[in-house]
Design an enzyme around this catalytic site. Structure first.
Site, mmCIF file in Angstrom:
data_model
loop_
_atom_site.group_PDB
_atom_site.id
_atom_site.type_symbol
_atom_site.label_atom_id
_atom_site.label_comp_id
_atom_site.label_asym_id
_atom_site.label_seq_id
_atom_site.Cartn_x
_atom_site.Cartn_y
_atom_site.Cartn_z
ATOM 1 C CG ASP A 15 -5.862 -5.439 1.749
ATOM 2 O OD1 ASP A 15 -6.549 -4.763 0.962
ATOM 3 O OD2 ASP A 15 -5.673 -5.052 3.112
ATOM 4 C CG ASP A 17 -0.423 -0.025 2.566
ATOM 5 O OD1 ASP A 17 0.906 0.305 2.596
ATOM 6 O OD2 ASP A 17 -0.937 -0.379 3.495
#
Lengths: 376, 376
Positions: A267, A92
């Site tokens: 996720d 991320d």
């Protein structure tokens, strides 16, 4: 031209199943990515994670840039080598954790300045720095653009402002990323729960052009129903030929509904976090192993599972480990939960290929809603 | 006639190497038994423990009788099945933990009454009950007699009194145990650091007749030098044809000195406990992975090891896990440490067989004493 070929093998309604091919291996979609926050999927060896069938894991830029630092990971050969995971890694951008974990000092058009939750030290993250950390220092396979998130509740004006800044940061991210053969860059759609803002965001991202598109700003407290409402329109706004990734989601029921609406990647920390707290996910919903009804239950969590944690240990033993605060209990339940999430994805991939996802979804919903322990 | 054949294959001085054959597998001696306190070798799966080369593990009667209770373990098929360890298990009698963990209410000739450290509930342990728990309910392969321990410092009179009561409890344990083909009963020598009391204890145990003989009451705060002084005479007082087990020992240097003096079996929480606290044992002594000098050390703990924890992970990564309080750090260091203790035992078995234990011992001592981190 996109870095990684994405082949859609079958569809059912809006749902799709396919393969995203990367130099480090194929990612079968719909895919669930276990979260390896600080260079470790919590409590598990990489062999245990791989045994669950996970094709890709997620690493957190925010955690890694603070400790051990991205530069140190780079000197140790990159994140794959450092943590011994040789399959793909998505990182991320750091934006979400900056908002949720740190004390933000200042957000400007140029950068976000924040204080570390570990030691209070001051750090600056720009779209360009996030790309450098992810792509050059950590060596991530799938890199996420930096975005700006708003905390809820937010006015439409504030949501629009953050969405447009995110789009501008997406353009800067793309410029910084440049053209790469062996790494992919994903943009992030924002716009909260407002349809026309989601549409404007998708349009701006499409103009920039990414290798994949994430749906951001959901699973932040708006609730299952509000999230599903957004998913009724948001995925279809994104280019159908590229993978769509719903960030930070979620519970199995959320994932099933999102797959049904055309999402390809997920996720969430849920399987590992709930595993560390004594909770196991099953086809009949979550169960809490602390519950006395498991004290002498000789059955395993899932006798058909590919992993030892699910197949070989009795619930009675897991109950004992959880009650005794034994680390092995956290290990086995984290392992089981990731295996369950992978089994769920495999089941949905097969269901889409065979045109029976709608049947699966109805059955899954009714079992999940009937579960007595369904509150997390 | 003893339950388990014990074959001594080679000796060097007083040291011996051989095999204790049990129905659940052979125990190569000198042997180190990892401690599985509450039905789990802390933080490790049984597959990870087995990969270290451990032939036998130890279970704690005290912990298991309180939680999940010995009766529940019995209903779940016994300790081996409950925890999935199919090789031999030795259980202690509960006496040591009653003294060290619980609040003792009363010790009489008949029984010890104590309060659980978990919930304050009152429990009674007699020699007969300890045998029932270990042999009949847990299904242990090697059963230890209940003994009475004195806390240090103790007068010679008090030490003698506890030793003689332990011998009487040994006789009661033997009577309760009876004759069994597939389980063995070990007596426990007491007598503190007083040679003639150790001699009297050995004589009393020999008269009762056990399948093996433990040396108890050491490693309780007397220090390495005082322990070694006792080991200069105590093991030889015990029947040479049966295994000798030094309970609760210890650091590698203690184990090496005890093997040199004729001890065959050991157990200790040290490898798992120190692993949970960031410490790794090596041929050059213990090292603390928290130390900044490991932050970018790319080398593994032991590239020649049979287990992944020792061989595949860099010290830099382990340093990161320990600094970040990640469970995987506790898992990997516990695993490595048990593998190291097993490698140490394997090295000593080979050294005795080849007549080079004295050389090994001198070299080991000098490396251990030269280690900068040698303080535990």
């Amino acid at each position: 031209m996109a870095a990684f070929p994405f082949t859609i093998a079958a569809t059912e309604g809006r749902a799709r199943t396919g393969v995203l091919a990367t130099p480090r291996g194929e990612i079968r979609t719909p895919a669930f990515m276990p979260v390896g926050t600080a260079g470790t999927v919590k409590a598990l060896t990489v062999e245990q994670v791989a045994a669950t069938g996970a094709d890709i894991i997620l690493g957190n830029t925010y955690h890694l840039m603070l400790r051990p630092t991205a530069e140190r990971v780079a000197r140790m050969g990159g994140l794959h080598r450092f943590m011994r995971w040789q399959k793909p890694i998505l990182t991320d951008s750091g934006g979400f954790q900056v908002m949720s974990l740190s004390k933000i000092s200042k957000v400007t058009e140029e950068a976000v300045t924040f204080q570390s939750h570990l030691d209070g030290s001051r750090h600056v993250l720009t779209p360009e720095r996030s790309i450098e950390i992810q792509a050059d220092l950590l060596g991530s396979d799938i890199v996420m653009q930096l975005d700006e998130l708003t905390s809820l509740p937010a006015t439409e004006a504030r949501t629009a402002e953050a969405m447009r800044r995110s789009a501008r940061w997406g353009a800067r991210s793309k410029a910084a990323f440049g053209a790469r053969d062996s790494q992919a860059l994903f943009g992030i759609q924002q716009g909260g729960t407002t349809e026309h803002l989601r549409g404007e965001s998708a349009e701006r991202l499409r103009e920039i052009g990414f290798d994949g598109y994430a749906i951001g700003g959901l699973a932040v407290g708006e609730g299952h129903e509000a999230m599903v409402e957004v998913l009724d329109y948001a995925p279809e706004m994104l280019p159908p030929e590229r993978p769509r990734y719903l960030m930070g989601v979620g519970k199995p029921i959320d994932i099933v509904e999102a797959v049904w609406r055309g999402v390809d990647m997920f996720d969430c920390v849920l399987p590992t976090r709930s595993g560390r707290h004594g909770q196991a996910w099953t086809w009949d919903g979550p169960i809490n192993l602390k519950n006395a009804r498991f004290a002498e239950d000789d059955s395993p969590l899932d006798e058909a599972s590919a992993v030892s944690a699910s197949r070989d240990y009795s619930k009675a033993y897991l109950h004992h480990l959880v009650k005794s605060d034994e680390i092995l209990g956290q290990v086995l339940l984290s392992w089981h939960n990731i295996a369950f999430f992978q089994a769920l994805m495999a089941e949905m991939r097969a269901a889409i290929a065979e045109g029976r996802l709608e049947t699966f979804r109805r059955s899954f919903r009714s079992r999940a809603l009937a579960s007595s322990d369904s509150a997390t």
